[in-house]
Design a protein around this motif. Structure first.
Motif, PDB file in Angstrom:
ATOM      1  N   TYR A 134       2.289  -2.359  -2.007  1.00 18.76           N
ATOM      2  CA  TYR A 134       1.254  -1.328  -1.987  1.00 18.76           C
ATOM      3  C   TYR A 134       1.677  -0.044  -2.693  1.00 18.76           C
ATOM      4  O   TYR A 134       0.856   0.653  -3.282  1.00 18.76           O
ATOM      5  CB  TYR A 134       0.859  -1.015  -0.540  1.00 18.76           C
ATOM      6  CG  TYR A 134       0.033  -2.113   0.117  1.00 18.76           C
ATOM      7  CD1 TYR A 134      -0.473  -3.169  -0.625  1.00 18.76           C
ATOM      8  CD2 TYR A 134      -0.226  -2.091   1.480  1.00 18.76           C
ATOM      9  CE1 TYR A 134      -1.216  -4.179  -0.033  1.00 18.76           C
ATOM     10  CE2 TYR A 134      -0.975  -3.095   2.084  1.00 18.76           C
ATOM     11  CZ  TYR A 134      -1.465  -4.136   1.327  1.00 18.76           C
ATOM     12  OH  TYR A 134      -2.210  -5.130   1.914  1.00 18.76           O
ATOM     13  N   THR A 137       0.891  -0.300  -6.544  1.00 17.22           N
ATOM     14  CA  THR A 137      -0.321  -1.027  -6.923  1.00 17.22           C
ATOM     15  C   THR A 137      -0.954  -0.454  -8.185  1.00 17.22           C
ATOM     16  O   THR A 137      -1.275  -1.186  -9.128  1.00 17.22           O
ATOM     17  CB  THR A 137      -1.337  -1.015  -5.771  1.00 17.22           C
ATOM     18  OG1 THR A 137      -0.817  -1.772  -4.669  1.00 17.22           O
ATOM     19  CG2 THR A 137      -2.661  -1.637  -6.203  1.00 17.22           C
ATOM     20  N   GLN A 158      -4.535  -2.642  -0.588  1.00 16.08           N
ATOM     21  CA  GLN A 158      -5.146  -1.933   0.522  1.00 16.08           C
ATOM     22  C   GLN A 158      -6.662  -1.944   0.350  1.00 16.08           C
ATOM     23  O   GLN A 158      -7.177  -1.842  -0.772  1.00 16.08           O
ATOM     24  CB  GLN A 158      -4.653  -0.489   0.568  1.00 16.08           C
ATOM     25  CG  GLN A 158      -3.190  -0.340   0.955  1.00 16.08           C
ATOM     26  CD  GLN A 158      -2.780   1.109   1.093  1.00 16.08           C
ATOM     27  OE1 GLN A 158      -3.624   1.975   1.291  1.00 16.08           O
ATOM     28  NE2 GLN A 158      -1.494   1.381   0.991  1.00 16.08           N
ATOM     29  N   LYS A 159      -7.384  -2.064   1.456  1.00 10.65           N
ATOM     30  CA  LYS A 159      -8.840  -2.126   1.394  1.00 10.65           C
ATOM     31  C   LYS A 159      -9.415  -0.904   0.684  1.00 10.65           C
ATOM     32  O   LYS A 159     -10.389  -1.010  -0.082  1.00 10.65           O
ATOM     33  CB  LYS A 159      -9.422  -2.234   2.808  1.00 10.65           C
ATOM     34  CG  LYS A 159     -10.935  -2.409   2.833  1.00 10.65           C
ATOM     35  CD  LYS A 159     -11.446  -2.639   4.238  1.00 10.65           C
ATOM     36  CE  LYS A 159     -12.961  -2.835   4.213  1.00 10.65           C
ATOM     37  NZ  LYS A 159     -13.511  -3.122   5.565  1.00 10.65           N
ATOM     38  N   GLU A 160      -8.810   0.246   0.901  1.00 14.77           N
ATOM     39  CA  GLU A 160      -9.271   1.477   0.254  1.00 14.77           C
ATOM     40  C   GLU A 160      -9.157   1.365  -1.274  1.00 14.77           C
ATOM     41  O   GLU A 160     -10.042   1.793  -2.019  1.00 14.77           O
ATOM     42  CB  GLU A 160      -8.438   2.664   0.746  1.00 14.77           C
ATOM     43  CG  GLU A 160      -8.770   3.978   0.068  1.00 14.77           C
ATOM     44  CD  GLU A 160      -7.799   5.081   0.437  1.00 14.77           C
ATOM     45  OE1 GLU A 160      -7.945   6.185  -0.115  1.00 14.77           O
ATOM     46  OE2 GLU A 160      -6.888   4.848   1.258  1.00 14.77           O
ATOM     47  N   LYS A 195      -4.853  -7.165   9.590  1.00  8.66           N
ATOM     48  CA  LYS A 195      -3.428  -6.828   9.695  1.00  8.66           C
ATOM     49  C   LYS A 195      -2.617  -7.986  10.263  1.00  8.66           C
ATOM     50  O   LYS A 195      -1.464  -8.195   9.891  1.00  8.66           O
ATOM     51  CB  LYS A 195      -3.249  -5.594  10.585  1.00  8.66           C
ATOM     52  CG  LYS A 195      -3.967  -4.356  10.089  1.00  8.66           C
ATOM     53  CD  LYS A 195      -3.835  -3.214  11.098  1.00  8.66           C
ATOM     54  CE  LYS A 195      -4.640  -1.998  10.683  1.00  8.66           C
ATOM     55  NZ  LYS A 195      -4.532  -0.889  11.655  1.00  8.66           N
ATOM     56  N   VAL A 204      -2.482  -0.801   7.552  1.00  5.51           N
ATOM     57  CA  VAL A 204      -3.854  -0.737   7.041  1.00  5.51           C
ATOM     58  C   VAL A 204      -4.420  -2.139   6.847  1.00  5.51           C
ATOM     59  O   VAL A 204      -3.684  -3.116   6.756  1.00  5.51           O
ATOM     60  CB  VAL A 204      -3.906   0.013   5.690  1.00  5.51           C
ATOM     61  CG1 VAL A 204      -3.498   1.463   5.871  1.00  5.51           C
ATOM     62  CG2 VAL A 204      -3.012  -0.672   4.657  1.00  5.51           C
ATOM     63  N   THR A 205      -5.745  -2.213   6.801  1.00 11.67           N
ATOM     64  CA  THR A 205      -6.419  -3.469   6.455  1.00 11.67           C
ATOM     65  C   THR A 205      -6.294  -3.694   4.952  1.00 11.67           C
ATOM     66  O   THR A 205      -6.274  -2.752   4.167  1.00 11.67           O
ATOM     67  CB  THR A 205      -7.907  -3.402   6.856  1.00 11.67           C
ATOM     68  OG1 THR A 205      -7.986  -3.197   8.267  1.00 11.67           O
ATOM     69  CG2 THR A 205      -8.634  -4.692   6.495  1.00 11.67           C
ATOM     70  N   SER A 206      -6.196  -4.941   4.568  1.00 10.53           N
ATOM     71  CA  SER A 206      -6.051  -5.283   3.158  1.00 10.53           C
ATOM     72  C   SER A 206      -7.302  -6.017   2.664  1.00 10.53           C
ATOM     73  O   SER A 206      -8.140  -6.446   3.451  1.00 10.53           O
ATOM     74  CB  SER A 206      -4.823  -6.182   2.962  1.00 10.53           C
ATOM     75  OG  SER A 206      -3.665  -5.576   3.479  1.00 10.53           O
TER      76      SER A 206
END
Length: 287
Positions: A134, A137, A158-160, A195, A204-206
């Motif tokens: 991450y 990235t 990362q989802k963001e 996660k 964090v959510t991916s």
């Protein structure tokens, strides 16, 4: 009568490489712990591994590049589909692990920093399939986009970041990364990854995202990329203010905005790429 010598005692099947128990045993046996500074969160969900390999286009004979193979879990899944896999790994501590987990494959492991790798030397038709570290990235995605041999990148991020990649002008997440992806091709959001699919679980959510690069399109002019970066650096400010910050004269900006049919107070995040390119031409940044 059954020959006793022909009977073997039942044995428990070896758990798959993505089993949490198997991963912990592997790490313990080699005296390893995931390193947070290298972004090591090992994917341990078999369904998601298969979904990434499928979405990435892993198939017989397809050249695939993986960055950060870790324990070789995704690597094995991609290689099992007949792809010709090259894996880049920085952590030398994983040499013995990958020698074990990839022993029965023809995967080529290249040891070194992914930021120093010569992506331009990759063969035409290469597909990136990776669980990206991450912390690098953005720089890696930029390198993939600029490498003429890479036709797609299917990556866990990362989802963001996935949201920013897929955003369009006027949307909350829109920024330079969104524009950069659009200048090189198209973005598809594949799926979110919880996660709990990783060991250890990240904070964090991916998301899995696929970027397809249009290699019939010439690579963007570096001057245009620098202009778009500056224009979107403070995306909620007006485009006029952002361009003033990088040295363009106010009168020239006003004339360029008018020539492109844009309001003087238009916010940077609301301007389409075509209009940004038009403003850049009006300002003689590109021809």
């Amino acid at each position: 009568m059954t020959d006793p010598s022909a009977v073997t005692a039942p044995t428990d099947p070896v758990p798959p490489l993505y089993s949490p128990a198997r991963v912990r045993e592997l790490l313990d046996r080699h005296g390893l712990r995931p390193t947070k500074s290298l972004g090591q969160n090992f994917l341990i969900d078999g369904n998601i591994l298969r979904a990434i390999a499928a979405a990435g286009g892993a198939a017989p004979g397809v050249p695939v590049l993986e960055v950060g193979p870790g324990l070789g879990v995704l690597t094995r899944e991609v290689a099992s589909r007949g792809a010709q896999v090259t894996a880049l790994e920085k952590d030398e501590r994983l040499r013995a692990v990958l020698a074990e987990t990839l022993a029965d494959t023809d995967v080529t492991v290249v040891w070194g920093d992914a930021l120093d790798f010569d992506y331009a030397a990759l063969p035409a038709g290469t597909r990136v399939i990776a669980n990206l570290p991450y912390y690098i990235t953005g720089p890696l995605l930029s390198r993939f986009m600029a490498a003429p041999g890479i036709v797609s990148a299917t990556v866990l991020v990362q989802k963001e970041v996935a949201g920013r990649l897929a955003a369009r002008p006027g949307q909350d997440n829109y920024g330079f990364l969104s524009a950069l992806a659009a200048l090189h091709g198209t973005v598809t959001l594949v799926r979110d990854v919880p996660k709990g699919a990783f060991l250890p679980a990240p904070d964090v959510t991916s998301s899995v995202v696929r970027l397809d690069f249009d290699r019939e399109r010439p690579l963007p002019d570096p001057a245009l990329l620098a202009f778009v970066d500056a224009a979107l650096h403070h995306r909620r400010k007006t485009l006029r203010n952002n361009l003033r910050l990088v040295g363009h004269a106010g009168e020239a900006i006003d004339a360029a905005l008018e020539g492109a049919g844009l309001r003087p107070d238009v916010r940077a995040e609301d301007v389409s790429l075509a209009d940004l390119e038009g403003v850049a031409r009006q300002l003689n940044v590109i021809r």
